[in-house]
Design a protein around this motif. Structure first.
Motif, PDB file in Angstrom:
ATOM      1  N   GLN A   1      40.344  41.914  52.871  1.00 37.17           N
ATOM      2  CA  GLN A   1      40.498  41.004  51.735  1.00 37.17           C
ATOM      3  C   GLN A   1      39.334  41.157  50.752  1.00 37.17           C
ATOM      4  O   GLN A   1      39.535  41.227  49.533  1.00 37.17           O
ATOM      5  N   VAL A   2      38.114  41.211  51.283  1.00 34.96           N
ATOM      6  CA  VAL A   2      36.933  41.344  50.423  1.00 34.96           C
ATOM      7  C   VAL A   2      36.970  42.669  49.667  1.00 34.96           C
ATOM      8  O   VAL A   2      36.697  42.719  48.457  1.00 34.96           O
ATOM      9  N   ILE A   3      37.316  43.751  50.364  1.00 37.58           N
ATOM     10  CA  ILE A   3      37.392  45.070  49.721  1.00 37.58           C
ATOM     11  C   ILE A   3      38.452  45.048  48.619  1.00 37.58           C
ATOM     12  O   ILE A   3      38.251  45.609  47.527  1.00 37.58           O
ATOM     13  N   ALA A   4      39.575  44.375  48.887  1.00 38.36           N
ATOM     14  CA  ALA A   4      40.627  44.271  47.866  1.00 38.36           C
ATOM     15  C   ALA A   4      40.145  43.467  46.661  1.00 38.36           C
ATOM     16  O   ALA A   4      40.414  43.825  45.507  1.00 38.36           O
ATOM     17  N   ARG A   5      39.415  42.389  46.924  1.00 44.07           N
ATOM     18  CA  ARG A   5      38.971  41.509  45.841  1.00 44.07           C
ATOM     19  C   ARG A   5      37.960  42.191  44.921  1.00 44.07           C
ATOM     20  O   ARG A   5      37.845  41.845  43.745  1.00 44.07           O
ATOM     21  N   VAL A   6      37.204  43.155  45.451  1.00 46.01           N
ATOM     22  CA  VAL A   6      36.276  43.886  44.581  1.00 46.01           C
ATOM     23  C   VAL A   6      36.924  45.163  44.027  1.00 46.01           C
ATOM     24  O   VAL A   6      36.256  45.991  43.395  1.00 46.01           O
TER      25      VAL A   6
ATOM     26  N   THR B   1      34.155  43.328  33.102  1.00 44.00           N
ATOM     27  CA  THR B   1      34.340  41.881  33.022  1.00 44.00           C
ATOM     28  C   THR B   1      35.320  41.352  34.059  1.00 44.00           C
ATOM     29  O   THR B   1      35.063  40.344  34.729  1.00 44.00           O
ATOM     30  N   THR B   2      36.444  42.043  34.235  1.00 42.45           N
ATOM     31  CA  THR B   2      37.478  41.577  35.171  1.00 42.45           C
ATOM     32  C   THR B   2      36.959  41.554  36.597  1.00 42.45           C
ATOM     33  O   THR B   2      37.122  40.563  37.317  1.00 42.45           O
ATOM     34  N   THR B   3      36.312  42.646  37.026  1.00 47.71           N
ATOM     35  CA  THR B   3      35.786  42.715  38.389  1.00 47.71           C
ATOM     36  C   THR B   3      34.664  41.705  38.578  1.00 47.71           C
ATOM     37  O   THR B   3      34.558  41.064  39.627  1.00 47.71           O
ATOM     38  N   ALA B   4      33.816  41.546  37.562  1.00 49.12           N
ATOM     39  CA  ALA B   4      32.714  40.582  37.646  1.00 49.12           C
ATOM     40  C   ALA B   4      33.247  39.174  37.890  1.00 49.12           C
ATOM     41  O   ALA B   4      32.742  38.437  38.754  1.00 49.12           O
ATOM     42  N   LEU B   5      34.290  38.788  37.157  1.00 44.26           N
ATOM     43  CA  LEU B   5      34.861  37.451  37.331  1.00 44.26           C
ATOM     44  C   LEU B   5      35.495  37.300  38.708  1.00 44.26           C
ATOM     45  O   LEU B   5      35.421  36.234  39.329  1.00 44.26           O
ATOM     46  N   GLU B   6      36.117  38.368  39.211  1.00 50.79           N
ATOM     47  CA  GLU B   6      36.709  38.344  40.554  1.00 50.79           C
ATOM     48  C   GLU B   6      35.615  38.131  41.608  1.00 50.79           C
ATOM     49  O   GLU B   6      35.767  37.319  42.537  1.00 50.79           O
ATOM     50  N   VAL B   7      34.507  38.856  41.459  1.00 47.83           N
ATOM     51  CA  VAL B   7      33.380  38.741  42.397  1.00 47.83           C
ATOM     52  C   VAL B   7      32.782  37.331  42.346  1.00 47.83           C
ATOM     53  O   VAL B   7      32.500  36.720  43.385  1.00 47.83           O
ATOM     54  N   LEU B   8      32.592  36.800  41.148  1.00 49.54           N
ATOM     55  CA  LEU B   8      32.022  35.453  41.010  1.00 49.54           C
ATOM     56  C   LEU B   8      32.953  34.405  41.606  1.00 49.54           C
ATOM     57  O   LEU B   8      32.498  33.430  42.231  1.00 49.54           O
ATOM     58  N   GLY B   9      34.256  34.602  41.446  1.00 52.24           N
ATOM     59  CA  GLY B   9      35.224  33.699  42.067  1.00 52.24           C
ATOM     60  C   GLY B   9      35.152  33.744  43.582  1.00 52.24           C
ATOM     61  O   GLY B   9      35.232  32.711  44.264  1.00 52.24           O
TER      62      GLY B   9
ATOM     63  N   VAL C   1      27.446  33.999  31.410  1.00 54.84           N
ATOM     64  CA  VAL C   1      28.782  33.845  32.002  1.00 54.84           C
ATOM     65  C   VAL C   1      28.678  33.789  33.521  1.00 54.84           C
ATOM     66  O   VAL C   1      29.288  32.925  34.173  1.00 54.84           O
ATOM     67  N   ALA C   2      27.894  34.690  34.107  1.00 58.01           N
ATOM     68  CA  ALA C   2      27.696  34.667  35.563  1.00 58.01           C
ATOM     69  C   ALA C   2      27.029  33.361  35.980  1.00 58.01           C
ATOM     70  O   ALA C   2      27.444  32.720  36.956  1.00 58.01           O
ATOM     71  N   ALA C   3      26.023  32.935  35.230  1.00 59.60           N
ATOM     72  CA  ALA C   3      25.297  31.709  35.568  1.00 59.60           C
ATOM     73  C   ALA C   3      26.190  30.479  35.515  1.00 59.60           C
ATOM     74  O   ALA C   3      25.994  29.517  36.266  1.00 59.60           O
ATOM     75  N   SER C   4      27.200  30.509  34.643  1.00 54.00           N
ATOM     76  CA  SER C   4      28.081  29.351  34.490  1.00 54.00           C
ATOM     77  C   SER C   4      28.951  29.112  35.726  1.00 54.00           C
ATOM     78  O   SER C   4      29.547  28.042  35.873  1.00 54.00           O
TER      79      SER C   4
ATOM     80  N   VAL D   1      23.183  34.276  50.902  1.00 55.07           N
ATOM     81  CA  VAL D   1      23.293  35.529  50.157  1.00 55.07           C
ATOM     82  C   VAL D   1      22.278  35.489  49.019  1.00 55.07           C
ATOM     83  O   VAL D   1      22.272  34.556  48.210  1.00 55.07           O
ATOM     84  N   PHE D   2      21.401  36.495  48.973  1.00 55.05           N
ATOM     85  CA  PHE D   2      20.493  36.682  47.847  1.00 55.05           C
ATOM     86  C   PHE D   2      21.046  37.818  46.989  1.00 55.05           C
ATOM     87  O   PHE D   2      21.317  38.907  47.506  1.00 55.05           O
ATOM     88  N   ALA D   3      21.215  37.558  45.711  1.00 61.19           N
ATOM     89  CA  ALA D   3      21.851  38.547  44.828  1.00 61.19           C
ATOM     90  C   ALA D   3      21.000  38.777  43.581  1.00 61.19           C
ATOM     91  O   ALA D   3      20.655  37.831  42.875  1.00 61.19           O
ATOM     92  N   ASP D   4      20.655  40.034  43.333  1.00 59.39           N
ATOM     93  CA  ASP D   4      19.843  40.397  42.160  1.00 59.39           C
ATOM     94  C   ASP D   4      20.735  41.130  41.160  1.00 59.39           C
ATOM     95  O   ASP D   4      21.092  42.280  41.367  1.00 59.39           O
ATOM     96  N   GLU D   5      21.132  40.436  40.101  1.00 57.00           N
ATOM     97  CA  GLU D   5      22.026  41.000  39.073  1.00 57.00           C
ATOM     98  C   GLU D   5      23.287  41.605  39.690  1.00 57.00           C
ATOM     99  O   GLU D   5      23.619  42.769  39.432  1.00 57.00           O
ATOM    100  N   PRO D   6      24.021  40.838  40.495  1.00 61.62           N
ATOM    101  CA  PRO D   6      25.159  41.434  41.220  1.00 61.62           C
ATOM    102  C   PRO D   6      26.293  41.919  40.335  1.00 61.62           C
ATOM    103  O   PRO D   6      27.055  42.797  40.732  1.00 61.62           O
ATOM    104  N   THR D   7      26.433  41.348  39.136  1.00 59.89           N
ATOM    105  CA  THR D   7      27.555  41.733  38.275  1.00 59.89           C
ATOM    106  C   THR D   7      27.124  42.636  37.124  1.00 59.89           C
ATOM    107  O   THR D   7      27.930  42.970  36.258  1.00 59.89           O
TER     108      THR D   7
END
Length: 252
Positions: free
Chosen positions: A131-136, A181-189, A209-212, A170-176
């Motif tokens: 599922q995670v692999i599909a979501r990214v 844009t589409t994949t970034a929003l999927e990851v943030l979701g 956008v990521a911070a929001s 989870v510690f994330a440094d600039e993950p997106t």
């Protein structure tokens, strides 16, 4: 199974200072930061370049040792812990998403994603991994090695690897940063879903956008938390960043 912890505040920094160098060339990256990251929260860390964001992340994760102050990670005071003890603690409870990816070149996507879970002595949850692999967006690339992937695709593998283990933190440094844009929003979701399930995420980002997507935003300037924002909106984050950046430019 997800890694679980009963600790109400899995990440806590008390009066943490970090100084690099000595004498006149000394640089204070963190200037007495005190902050708590409760379980089941998503916090974004923002600020002008050189404000201490990555140092905060590294000290909180036990990857860097503070000059003074206390860091508590999943109920454990990190002071005095040797590298083996820190590694074991992180392996059990923590995952990282760093800009350098740190993928194993000889392993394919699926193997890279499941490696931390296997190293921790647990059997991967195949359905969750899929599922995670599909979501990214990498379902068609599971048998590819990192060298056969673009930079953005490698970043997606690094994100999937961190999320698949379902760690407490989870510690994330600039993950997106390297994502469309589409994949970034999927990851943030996906990150938001993990937070809803009780995990804690601390994310350094430049992107309003990521911070929001976070519950709370910490703004750092010169190694100090100068303000915080709950329930952040894109416009409010962008406005605060612009104001702090202008202040920093004037002071310099």
């Amino acid at each position: 199974m997800p890694t679980t912890t009963s600790v109400a505040t899995p990440v806590q920094l008390d009066a943490v200072r970090k100084t690099y160098g000595r004498g006149e060339s000394a640089v204070e990256a963190l200037a007495g930061v005190s902050v708590a990251f409760p379980a089941g929260t998503f916090t974004a860390v923002m600020g002008p370049s050189g404000s201490g964001k990555s140092t905060l992340l590294h000290c909180a994760a036990g990857l860097d040792t503070p000059t003074s102050g206390q860091v508590t990670l999943v109920g454990t005071d990190l002071k005095g812990k040797n590298e083996t003890q820190l590694t074991e603690l992180r392996r059990e409870h923590v995952a990282f998403i760093f800009q350098s990816f740190n993928l194993m070149p000889a392993l394919n996507v699926e193997q890279n994603v499941t490696l931390p879970t296997l190293l921790a002595g647990r059997a991967p949850d195949k359905a969750w991994v899929d599922q995670v692999i599909a979501r990214v967006g990498l379902s068609q690339r599971v048998k590819h090695r990192p060298g056969e992937l673009s930079g953005g695709q490698q970043q997606r593998v690094a994100i999937a690897r961190a999320l698949a283990a379902r760690p407490a933190v989870v510690f994330a440094d600039e993950p997106t940063g390297a994502l469309d844009t589409t994949t970034a929003l999927e990851v943030l979701g996906l990150m938001r879903e993990l937070v809803s399930a009780g995990q804690t995420i601390v994310m350094v980002t430049h992107d309003p956008v990521a911070a929001s997507h976070a519950d709370n935003v910490l703004f750092l300037v010169d190694g100090r938390i100068v303000t915080q924002m709950a329930s952040p909106s894109v416009d409010a984050v962008a406005s605060t960043l612009a104001h702090l950046g202008e202040q920093a430019r004037r002071q310099r």
